[in-house]
Design an enzyme around this catalytic site. Structure first.
Site, PDB file in Angstrom:
ATOM      1  N   ARG A  65      -8.963 -17.711  -2.425  1.00 26.68           N
ATOM      2  CA  ARG A  65      -9.137 -16.570  -3.337  1.00 26.68           C
ATOM      3  C   ARG A  65      -9.008 -17.021  -4.803  1.00 26.68           C
ATOM      4  NH1 ARG A  65      -7.236 -11.535  -0.391  1.00 26.68           N
ATOM      5  NH2 ARG A  65      -7.963 -11.919   1.713  1.00 26.68           N
ATOM      6  N   ASP A 169      -4.527   3.083  -5.097  1.00 26.97           N
ATOM      7  CA  ASP A 169      -4.488   1.670  -4.715  1.00 26.97           C
ATOM      8  C   ASP A 169      -4.043   0.877  -5.939  1.00 26.97           C
ATOM      9  OD1 ASP A 169      -5.955   0.124  -2.108  1.00 26.97           O
ATOM     10  OD2 ASP A 169      -5.497  -1.141  -3.828  1.00 26.97           O
TER      11      ASP A 169
HETATM   12  C1  LIG Z   1      -6.201  -3.422   4.334  1.00 27.67           C
HETATM   13  S1  LIG Z   1      -6.345  -2.256   3.061  1.00 27.67           S
HETATM   14  C2  LIG Z   1      -6.070  -0.757   3.954  1.00 27.67           C
HETATM   15  C3  LIG Z   1      -7.061   0.330   3.590  1.00 27.67           C
HETATM   16  C4  LIG Z   1      -6.923   1.639   4.365  1.00 27.67           C
HETATM   17  N1  LIG Z   1      -5.613   2.210   4.188  1.00 27.67           N
HETATM   18  C5  LIG Z   1      -7.239   1.429   5.812  1.00 27.67           C
HETATM   19  O1  LIG Z   1      -6.322   1.363   6.651  1.00 27.67           O
HETATM   20  O2  LIG Z   1      -8.424   1.314   6.171  1.00 27.67           O
HETATM   21  C6  LIG Z   1      -4.803  -2.465   2.183  1.00 27.67           C
HETATM   22  C7  LIG Z   1      -4.838  -1.901   0.770  1.00 27.67           C
HETATM   23  O3  LIG Z   1      -3.497  -1.864   0.252  1.00 27.67           O
HETATM   24  C8  LIG Z   1      -3.566  -2.145  -1.128  1.00 27.67           C
HETATM   25  N2  LIG Z   1      -2.247  -2.595  -1.622  1.00 27.67           N
HETATM   26  C9  LIG Z   1      -1.628  -3.782  -1.401  1.00 27.67           C
HETATM   27  N3  LIG Z   1      -0.467  -3.839  -2.067  1.00 27.67           N
HETATM   28  C10 LIG Z   1      -0.327  -2.658  -2.719  1.00 27.67           C
HETATM   29  C11 LIG Z   1       0.671  -2.106  -3.580  1.00 27.67           C
HETATM   30  N4  LIG Z   1       1.771  -2.789  -3.916  1.00 27.67           N
HETATM   31  N5  LIG Z   1       0.469  -0.874  -4.070  1.00 27.67           N
HETATM   32  C12 LIG Z   1      -0.638  -0.171  -3.761  1.00 27.67           C
HETATM   33  N6  LIG Z   1      -1.620  -0.629  -2.953  1.00 27.67           N
HETATM   34  C13 LIG Z   1      -1.468  -1.861  -2.434  1.00 27.67           C
HETATM   35  C14 LIG Z   1      -4.644  -3.216  -1.233  1.00 27.67           C
HETATM   36  O4  LIG Z   1      -5.194  -3.308  -2.531  1.00 27.67           O
HETATM   37  C15 LIG Z   1      -5.643  -2.773  -0.185  1.00 27.67           C
HETATM   38  O5  LIG Z   1      -6.718  -2.046  -0.734  1.00 27.67           O
END
Ligand SMILES: C[S@@+](CC[C@H](N)C(=O)[O-])C[C@H]1O[C@@H](n2cnc3c(N)ncnc32)[C@H](O)[C@@H]1O
Length: 293
Positions: A65, A169
């Site tokens: 990344r 997010d």
């Molecule tokens: C794998 S995706 C899940 C998306 C959706 N909730 C689903 O289950 O399909 C995880 C998301 O969590 C977000 N994320 C990670 N750390 C975070 C944080 N500290 N605060 C807010 N969002 C976060 C990432 O940017 C990412 O878009």
């Protein structure tokens, strides 16, 4: 909904002090090898700013990344990249955080959650919410498929309600895409919702969510680790496939905060590989990875 410009989400946090005590000149010079000190620096930075744990087993992921950023920025290597991150004016911290998040998502992902929403939760709200008000939070909404799936379900069942979905997010890039509400494919969306709520944009393989659905959702950048500005409580919170990236202490604290942010009787939906079992919570398990306050 008001127009949100992409820049509004950038940059997010400034890094005032270097993590390694300012010993930046000790980094080895130009190469495309990620030294241990650089790995430590980047993984600690990721943890401090997002809660995302990047241990040795994810070293290759981090390497790949960050390499993309290095190539994009035409830098000489990891040393230069770490130096750039320590320059709080560069705005790179936000791009680094965007690079390390994993954003995999899908419409109506984990279908049993949407069956529960349809058959149990919305029916329950219909019965209890005399004011016909519904508040749902999609925490970690990625590119928007989750909040749009929730919005279609809500609109389908409670069309005349005052319903609002907050979709947040940490990653400004995915949030921008979510806000656009346009997708290459609609896989996962039941046909009756596609015909009602999605339009073909007269471009090959480009579809748009209808305004009726978009206007139910407010997209905001929010780091789950920081203060939550929301004043009211929610009827349901979806925080799915997000906790998995955090350590136990962060998960435990977040789950407690979700509890307080839910109305009594409100529902918490977490991801298929996540569980609250090892945390001492007051939540009741009411379905597959579904909990009730
Ligand atoms: C794998 S995706 C899940 C998306 C959706 N909730 C689903 O289950 O399909 C995880 C998301 O969590 C977000 N994320 C990670 N750390 C975070 C944080 N500290 N605060 C807010 N969002 C976060 C990432 O940017 C990412 O878009």
């Amino acid at each position: 909904m008001c127009i949100i410009h992409r820049q509004q989400w950038l940059p997010m946090v400034s890094l005032a002090t270097p993590l390694l005590g300012g010993h930046i000149n000790e980094y080895p010079s130009t190469n495309l090898i990620m030294q241990d000190a650089e790995f430590q620096y980047l993984s600690q930075l990721a943890f401090r700013e997002s809660g995302i744990v990047i241990n040795e087993s994810k070293r290759d992921m981090l390497y790949g990344r960050v390499m993309k950023r290095i190539r994009y920025l035409k830098l000489t290597g990891f040393t230069a990249y770490c130096q750039l991150l320590q320059d709080s004016y560069s705005g790179e911290l936000s791009a680094f955080i965007n690079a390390i998040t994993t954003n995999l998502t899908a419409f109506f992902r984990e279908e049993y959650h949407f069956d529960f929403l349809h058959n149990v939760a919305l029916a329950d709200f219909k019965h209890h919410n005399q004011d016909k008000k519904l508040r749902i939070w999609s925490a970690g909404c990625s590119t928007g498929q989750e909040p749009y799936s929730i919005a279609m379900s809500v609109q389908g069942q409670l069309p005349d309600w005052d319903s609002k979905i907050l979709a947040t997010d940490l990653d400004s890039e995915v949030l921008w895409r979510a806000h656009q509400g346009t997708y290459d494919e609609l896989m996962g969306i039941p046909m009756h919702y596609r015909t009602q709520y999605c339009s073909d944009m007269n471009l090959q393989h480009r579809y748009s969510m209808d305004d009726k659905i978009k206007q139910l959702i407010a997209f905001k950048q929010l780091n789950l680790l920081s203060r939550w500005p929301m004043k009211g409580q929610f009827d349901a919170i979806f925080c799915r496939n997000v906790l998995i990236y955090f350590d136990d202490e962060t998960k435990r604290k977040l789950v407690q905060r979700f509890y307080s942010q839910l109305k009594p009787g409100g529902y918490l939906f977490i991801g298929h590989s996540e569980s609250l079992q090892s945390f001492n919570t007051k939540f009741k398990l009411v379905g597959q990875t579904i909990y009730q306050r």
